[in-house]
Motif scaffolding. Structure first.
Motif, mmCIF file in Angstrom:
data_model
loop_
_atom_site.group_PDB
_atom_site.id
_atom_site.type_symbol
_atom_site.label_atom_id
_atom_site.label_comp_id
_atom_site.label_asym_id
_atom_site.label_seq_id
_atom_site.Cartn_x
_atom_site.Cartn_y
_atom_site.Cartn_z
ATOM 1 N N ARG A 115 -46.461 -5.989 -54.006
ATOM 2 C CA ARG A 115 -47.776 -6.517 -53.654
ATOM 3 C C ARG A 115 -47.701 -7.979 -53.224
ATOM 4 N NH1 ARG A 115 -50.276 -8.817 -58.598
ATOM 5 N NH2 ARG A 115 -48.558 -8.976 -60.069
ATOM 6 N N ALA A 116 -48.660 -8.355 -52.368
ATOM 7 C CA ALA A 116 -48.705 -9.724 -51.859
ATOM 8 C C ALA A 116 -50.117 -10.029 -51.384
ATOM 9 C CB ALA A 116 -47.721 -9.888 -50.702
ATOM 10 N N ALA A 117 -50.419 -11.310 -51.311
ATOM 11 C CA ALA A 117 -51.641 -11.756 -50.642
ATOM 12 C C ALA A 117 -51.210 -12.298 -49.283
ATOM 13 C CB ALA A 117 -52.334 -12.839 -51.455
ATOM 14 N N ARG A 118 -52.016 -12.006 -48.248
ATOM 15 C CA ARG A 118 -51.676 -12.418 -46.872
ATOM 16 C C ARG A 118 -52.850 -13.206 -46.297
ATOM 17 N NH1 ARG A 118 -52.963 -10.249 -41.853
ATOM 18 N NH2 ARG A 118 -51.381 -10.453 -40.198
ATOM 19 N N LEU A 119 -52.536 -14.365 -45.725
ATOM 20 C CA LEU A 119 -53.545 -15.235 -45.138
ATOM 21 C C LEU A 119 -53.165 -15.542 -43.693
ATOM 22 C CD1 LEU A 119 -55.950 -17.326 -45.356
ATOM 23 C CD2 LEU A 119 -54.228 -18.983 -46.108
ATOM 24 N N VAL A 120 -54.120 -15.393 -42.777
ATOM 25 C CA VAL A 120 -53.920 -15.789 -41.380
ATOM 26 C C VAL A 120 -54.951 -16.868 -41.070
ATOM 27 C CG1 VAL A 120 -53.903 -15.055 -38.963
ATOM 28 C CG2 VAL A 120 -53.173 -13.462 -40.745
ATOM 29 N N ARG A 121 -54.472 -18.007 -40.575
ATOM 30 C CA ARG A 121 -55.395 -19.084 -40.223
ATOM 31 C C ARG A 121 -54.934 -19.761 -38.940
ATOM 32 N NH1 ARG A 121 -52.752 -23.725 -42.351
ATOM 33 N NH2 ARG A 121 -51.263 -23.139 -43.947
ATOM 34 N N ARG A 122 -55.855 -20.447 -38.306
ATOM 35 C CA ARG A 122 -55.547 -21.190 -37.097
ATOM 36 C C ARG A 122 -55.938 -22.644 -37.318
ATOM 37 N NH1 ARG A 122 -56.118 -16.084 -35.980
ATOM 38 N NH2 ARG A 122 -54.767 -15.137 -34.436
ATOM 39 N N GLU A 123 -55.055 -23.541 -36.926
ATOM 40 C CA GLU A 123 -55.307 -24.959 -37.147
ATOM 41 C C GLU A 123 -54.629 -25.765 -36.057
ATOM 42 O OE1 GLU A 123 -53.506 -25.510 -40.990
ATOM 43 O OE2 GLU A 123 -51.518 -25.824 -40.136
ATOM 44 N N TYR A 142 -47.680 -15.476 -46.634
ATOM 45 C CA TYR A 142 -47.569 -14.403 -47.624
ATOM 46 C C TYR A 142 -47.272 -15.034 -48.975
ATOM 47 C CZ TYR A 142 -47.368 -10.541 -44.263
ATOM 48 O OH TYR A 142 -47.672 -9.611 -43.302
ATOM 49 N N PHE A 143 -47.984 -14.577 -50.002
ATOM 50 C CA PHE A 143 -47.763 -15.029 -51.376
ATOM 51 C C PHE A 143 -47.291 -13.810 -52.160
ATOM 52 C CE2 PHE A 143 -50.869 -17.643 -49.322
ATOM 53 C CZ PHE A 143 -50.591 -18.936 -49.741
ATOM 54 N N VAL A 144 -46.017 -13.823 -52.575
ATOM 55 C CA VAL A 144 -45.403 -12.643 -53.174
ATOM 56 C C VAL A 144 -44.903 -12.992 -54.574
ATOM 57 C CG1 VAL A 144 -43.731 -10.783 -52.806
ATOM 58 C CG2 VAL A 144 -44.567 -12.101 -50.833
ATOM 59 N N PRO A 145 -45.360 -12.274 -55.621
ATOM 60 C CA PRO A 145 -44.882 -12.587 -56.975
ATOM 61 C C PRO A 145 -43.404 -12.253 -57.127
ATOM 62 C CG PRO A 145 -46.199 -10.581 -57.002
ATOM 63 C CD PRO A 145 -46.294 -11.138 -55.611
ATOM 64 N N VAL A 146 -42.665 -13.158 -57.769
ATOM 65 C CA VAL A 146 -41.241 -12.930 -58.046
ATOM 66 C C VAL A 146 -41.143 -12.102 -59.323
ATOM 67 C CG1 VAL A 146 -39.020 -14.019 -58.546
ATOM 68 C CG2 VAL A 146 -40.621 -15.108 -56.940
ATOM 69 N N ASP A 150 -42.828 -16.380 -63.737
ATOM 70 C CA ASP A 150 -44.128 -16.968 -63.417
ATOM 71 C C ASP A 150 -43.940 -17.805 -62.159
ATOM 72 O OD1 ASP A 150 -45.301 -15.779 -65.559
ATOM 73 O OD2 ASP A 150 -45.161 -17.531 -66.863
ATOM 74 N N GLU A 151 -43.713 -17.118 -61.068
ATOM 75 C CA GLU A 151 -43.336 -17.788 -59.835
ATOM 76 C C GLU A 151 -43.778 -16.947 -58.640
ATOM 77 O OE1 GLU A 151 -39.005 -18.798 -58.188
ATOM 78 O OE2 GLU A 151 -39.452 -19.744 -60.101
ATOM 79 N N VAL A 152 -44.093 -17.623 -57.557
ATOM 80 C CA VAL A 152 -44.514 -16.957 -56.327
ATOM 81 C C VAL A 152 -43.599 -17.402 -55.197
ATOM 82 C CG1 VAL A 152 -46.392 -16.731 -54.637
ATOM 83 C CG2 VAL A 152 -46.922 -16.868 -57.074
ATOM 84 N N LEU A 153 -43.144 -16.452 -54.396
ATOM 85 C CA LEU A 153 -42.407 -16.779 -53.182
ATOM 86 C C LEU A 153 -43.437 -16.835 -52.062
ATOM 87 C CD1 LEU A 153 -39.394 -17.168 -52.321
ATOM 88 C CD2 LEU A 153 -39.536 -14.859 -51.378
ATOM 89 N N MET A 154 -43.449 -17.932 -51.346
ATOM 90 C CA MET A 154 -44.426 -18.128 -50.273
ATOM 91 C C MET A 154 -43.699 -18.151 -48.939
ATOM 92 S SD MET A 154 -47.073 -21.275 -50.041
ATOM 93 C CE MET A 154 -47.893 -21.743 -48.534
ATOM 94 N N LEU A 155 -44.108 -17.277 -48.031
ATOM 95 C CA LEU A 155 -43.556 -17.240 -46.675
ATOM 96 C C LEU A 155 -44.612 -17.836 -45.748
ATOM 97 C CD1 LEU A 155 -42.238 -13.543 -46.567
ATOM 98 C CD2 LEU A 155 -41.044 -15.574 -47.403
ATOM 99 N N THR A 156 -44.289 -18.932 -45.077
ATOM 100 C CA THR A 156 -45.229 -19.574 -44.163
ATOM 101 C C THR A 156 -44.679 -19.516 -42.749
ATOM 102 O OG1 THR A 156 -45.949 -21.088 -45.918
ATOM 103 C CG2 THR A 156 -46.535 -21.671 -43.657
ATOM 104 N N PHE A 157 -45.230 -18.614 -41.952
ATOM 105 C CA PHE A 157 -44.862 -18.472 -40.546
ATOM 106 C C PHE A 157 -45.821 -19.315 -39.711
ATOM 107 C CE2 PHE A 157 -43.729 -14.456 -42.579
ATOM 108 C CZ PHE A 157 -42.488 -14.151 -42.058
#
Length: 197
Positions: A115-123, A142-146, A150-157
């Motif tokens: 599971r993950a949370a996914r965010l798309v934004r424009r800036e 993408y915010f993915v629990p490790v 108690d840690e999250v791996l964050m993928l920022t494209f």
């Protein structure tokens, strides 16, 4: 430890420790300027910009930075991926609530990572404003629990290519879908433990 499959023309730059980061910056500059001896000012400027990008990634908790050198019809498809560790508990619903209002946000499931949370934004980035560009950067996070931490791996494209942003988002989603967790033997003999890239 995590694994990702990226396009072959994406350059992987470890951000920690500092000596690996600096060696990786130097290697990329050598590669990009191979056979070009008459552009010392351009080379120095490119190196400063790359070093600044890498250091900004470290300040955001980044452990690995990927830079795209893909081309289509001779046109560079500029993009980046910063992989970061966030030291906090992850609850998907809390993450979505916290991100609400920042862009298009939702829950998703990655095939191998869960599971993950996914965010798309424009800036509009500082760089875009500096260059006087009207285009906005498209950012997919993408915010993915490790597992087991108690840690999250964050993928920022990110890509500045607004005219083909939808196609780039599809590429980013395809790369995120390859995220997988890898176990490494615990050298203390206590079984398996999660390690970091």
């Amino acid at each position: 430890m995590f694994g990702l499959v990226t396009p072959v023309d994406w350059y992987r730059m470890p951000l920690q420790p500092q000596d690996r980061r600096e060696a990786s910056v130097a290697a990329l500059i050598r590669r990009q300027f191979a056979g070009v001896d008459d552009q010392p000012v351009l080379r120095r400027k490119a190196e400063e910009q790359l070093r600044g990008t890498a250091e900004a990634g470290v300040e955001q908790g980044g452990v690995v930075l990927y830079l795209s050198f893909l081309e289509a019809g001779g046109i560079p498809l500029s993009a980046s991926l910063l992989v970061s560790h966030l030291h906090q508990r992850f609850d998907a619903l809390d993450a979505v609530a916290a991100l609400a209002g920042s862009g298009e946000v939702g829950l998703t499931k990655l095939p191998a990572a869960g599971r993950a949370a996914r965010l798309v934004r424009r800036e509009q980035s500082k760089q875009s404003r500096k260059l006087g560009s009207e285009f906005q950067d498209t950012v997919v996070e993408y915010f993915v629990p490790v597992p087991g931490r108690d840690e999250v791996l964050m993928l920022t494209f990110s890509t500045p290519l607004e005219p083909i942003a939808d196609a780039m988002v599809e590429l980013f989603d395809a790369v995120a879908a390859t995220l997988r967790w890898q176990r490494e033997d615990d050298r203390t003999g206590n079984g398996e433990a999660w390690a970091r890239d």
